[in-house]
Design an enzyme around this catalytic site. Structure first.
Site, PDB file in Angstrom:
ATOM      1  CD  GLU A 140      -2.886  -1.108   2.370  1.00 47.86           C
ATOM      2  OE1 GLU A 140      -4.108  -0.898   2.210  1.00 47.86           O
ATOM      3  OE2 GLU A 140      -2.373  -1.324   3.489  1.00 47.86           O
ATOM      4  CD  GLU A 180      -3.211  -6.098   3.806  1.00 50.22           C
ATOM      5  OE1 GLU A 180      -2.497  -5.102   3.943  1.00 50.22           O
ATOM      6  OE2 GLU A 180      -3.172  -6.835   2.790  1.00 50.22           O
TER       7      GLU A 180
END
Length: 264
Positions: free
Chosen positions: A121, A141
């Site tokens: 990210e 995730e």
């Protein structure tokens, strides 16, 4: 790095002419983003945006990994103590990835090792990405019950929706070679060339009129989701058409000399 300073959080800050180099230096933790490291990154990025002498930022890392994401050991310790966990966008401090996207100057990521979870990210938040071959990238995730909030929003804007959703839903990794084919990688170079190439890109950016570059970033970021007619009418940041740098740039070109930018 004569002008480099290392923060206790593991962030190394180096002033290199008009380029600021921010290096993650927690190799023993695969440069995991602790709360302290996130806070220092946010502070330094905000300073870069305020400092008219900074024209580009390079985000690099020491050790075998670029960044392994949020520090899971720190989060687990908070859980053990029964402390409340706040999602990234519900905290009293600025969200790191949001700050990276909004800092007025371009940010170039130098990625010589794995960029996963929050580390991926962080790479997505940067404007340009220079990556070594064989680097593992992805958002795992879903495998550990986290949210990948930033990645869930940004990744579908960078690559086709179906591919983005597959990566998010499965949590599987891809190589930097595959990421390059999708357009996520600007330069794919040998590991030893990653930082020099990123610095070269930053130097090329810093050699241009800072008023123009800041305006271009602000317009591109804020205009991305707007209808064309609205995006064309955006008036964000200093206006290069009315700047002293515009006069200087034209004069320098006609006189065949290097421009002397004032940032005004």
């Amino acid at each position: 790095m004569a002008d480099a300073q290392r923060r206790e959080s593991g962030l190394v800050v180096e002033a290199r002419g008009h380029v600021r180099v921010l290096t993650l230096d927690r190799p023993e933790r695969r440069n995991a983003l602790s709360s302290a490291l996130q806070a220092d990154l946010v502070e330094e990025l905000l300073r870069c945006g305020e400092d008219g002498d900074v024209r580009a930022v390079v985000l690099a890392a020491n050790g075998p990994a670029f960044c392994a994401g949020f520090d899971l050991d720190e989060i687990r310790e908070l859980d053990r103590r029964g402390e409340r966990f706040r999602p990234p966008m519900d905290r009293p401090t600025r969200a790191l990835f949001e700050v990276v996207t909004e800092v007025p100057v371009p940010v170039v990521a130098a990625i010589a090792g794995a960029a996963v979870a929050g580390g991926f990210e962080l790479a997505l938040a940067c404007d340009l990405r220079v990556v070594a071959p064989g680097v593992r990238m992805g958002l795992p995730e879903a495998k550990i019950g986290m949210g990948a909030n930033f990645g869930s929003v940004v990744l579908p804007k960078r690559i086709p929706m179906g591919i983005a959703l597959e990566l998010l839903y499965t949590g599987e990794y891809v190589s930097s070679e595959v990421a390059e084919r999708w357009g996520l990688v600007n330069r794919l170079v040998p590991a030893d060339d990653v930082l020099p190439t990123a610095l070269g890109l930053a130097d090329a950016i810093a050699a241009n009129a800072p008023v123009s570059v800041r305006r271009m970033k602000a317009t591109a970021v804020k205009g991305l989701e707007l209808p064309l007619w609205q995006a064309l009418r955006l008036d964000v940041g200093p206006n290069p058409y009315l700047s002293e740098d515009r006069k200087e740039g034209i004069a320098a070109q006609r006189e065949k000399r290097a421009p002397r930018w004032s940032g005004r």
